[in-house]
Scaffold this active site. Sequence first.
Site, short mmCIF file in Angstrom:
data_model
loop_
_atom_site.label_atom_id
_atom_site.label_comp_id
_atom_site.label_asym_id
_atom_site.label_seq_id
_atom_site.Cartn_x
_atom_site.Cartn_y
_atom_site.Cartn_z
N GLU A 79 39.59 36.37 48.65
CA GLU A 79 39.28 37.40 49.62
C GLU A 79 37.80 37.77 49.51
OE1 GLU A 79 43.50 39.61 50.36
OE2 GLU A 79 42.41 40.21 48.58
N CYS A 112 42.43 42.10 33.12
CA CYS A 112 42.27 43.55 32.92
C CYS A 112 43.50 44.27 33.49
CB CYS A 112 41.00 44.07 33.58
SG CYS A 112 39.52 43.24 32.99
N GLU A 160 35.51 36.62 37.51
CA GLU A 160 34.49 37.08 36.56
C GLU A 160 33.28 36.17 36.72
OE1 GLU A 160 33.50 39.53 34.53
OE2 GLU A 160 31.86 38.12 34.33
N SER A 214 31.12 46.42 33.65
CA SER A 214 32.37 47.17 33.79
C SER A 214 32.79 47.63 32.40
CB SER A 214 33.44 46.27 34.41
OG SER A 214 33.07 45.96 35.74
N LEU A 215 32.42 48.86 32.09
CA LEU A 215 32.62 49.37 30.72
C LEU A 215 34.03 49.95 30.54
CD1 LEU A 215 31.17 50.01 27.99
CD2 LEU A 215 30.64 52.25 28.97
N HIS A 216 34.34 50.94 31.33
CA HIS A 216 35.68 51.56 31.40
C HIS A 216 36.14 52.27 30.14
CE1 HIS A 216 35.56 49.42 35.05
NE2 HIS A 216 36.04 48.28 34.61
N CYS A 338 37.69 47.90 45.56
CA CYS A 338 37.57 47.24 44.26
C CYS A 338 38.90 47.21 43.54
CB CYS A 338 36.59 48.01 43.37
SG CYS A 338 34.92 47.64 43.74
#
Length: 346
Positions: A79, A112, A160, A214-216, A338
């Site tokens: 996509e 993830c 990724e 992308s820490l999160h 996202c």
Amino acid sequence: MSLEEIVKSEPAYRLDQIFLAWFDKNIHNFSEITTLSKNLREQLIGEPWMTVKEKILQTSEVDGTRKALLEFSDGKVVESVLMPRASKKEWPDDRPRFTICVSSQVGCPMGCAFCATGKLGFSRNLSYREIIDQMRYWQQILWDNNEGEIDNIVFMGQGEPLLNYENVKLSLKILVKYAKIGQRKITLSTVGVPEAMEKIVTEKDFPAVRFALSLHSALSESRLAIIPSNRPGFLDFLVEWSKKYHNAFPSRTHFIGLEYIMLKGVNDDAQHLNALIKLALKLGSIRVNLIPYNGSSCNDFFQGTDFATIQTWQKKMNDRDITCTIRRSQGLDIDAACGQLANKNQ
Ligand code: SAH
Ligand code: SF4
């Protein structure tokens, strides 16, 4: 024979001529590239002009975001998303400007816990052409309808990007040089692949695009709980790497973006906030982007943090002089935001 094999025996500038033509409104196939020799044009007749084919195109009724399911020659799909830029201030000549979100892999092996793409598993890397052709696909639609220009690209679709390093790097170079997208108008988002991050700061020819991590979670164990690919010591690596990054890209406008999805009861308490502030202050020029969690029907395990708490985090960070924004999600009604890209309509 592939395009590269066909042009191999030709002078290097042949590929330049082809790359340029791919972003030229008036050229629609290889035989129209008149700068190429007749012989070469004949050899290229069997080559696809575009490596992606539209299978489904959806438009959000809420904000005009469009999402396309695109198919490649082997039947695999990804996509890709087109988002109108809401602020007219960003339309210099009154022509609408758009941001596109491109995919770099079919599926993603990182798994993830909060991401719909992660649930698909990994199928294969995209070639550099399959990456840039997502841009060319949207560009053609905008040209056909005389709608405006793409001037911003985020590598935040499926996959990724740093696990597909060489193809992503070449696609970035082509987008900068031939599609004339400014380096600062391209954002590469990664969950963190140390080997590839090292290459970015050492290879002299890596385009100076924006970098988002992308820490999160700034606490190693809780990061591992939602990001299975998180390696022990990654956060310490990040601190050391940030110094090299700022050395390699010293411009004042070059900050590291830190993406942080806010998940209720998972990474949104005071301990996590303090850890984030502490880490952020060690990373030099950064910007934190807090992301409201976007649920999807294939992931109802998590709940997003309430907006008031997200705003409190923003304020607390601003109080410590840390620039912090809250991401506005676009295309939620068509699962184009996202973390929602899961090829569901296939
Ligand atoms: N693999 C890369 C780029 C693709 S993901 C990466 O992880 O950075 C693009 C962005 O969407 C990342 O910041 C990712 O963390 C975020 N994202 C994933 N799932 C999400 C969800 N459910 N809600 C909001 N953002 C999500
Ligand atoms: Fe892959 Fe990024 Fe999704 Fe993680 S968030 S599974 S790295 S696409």
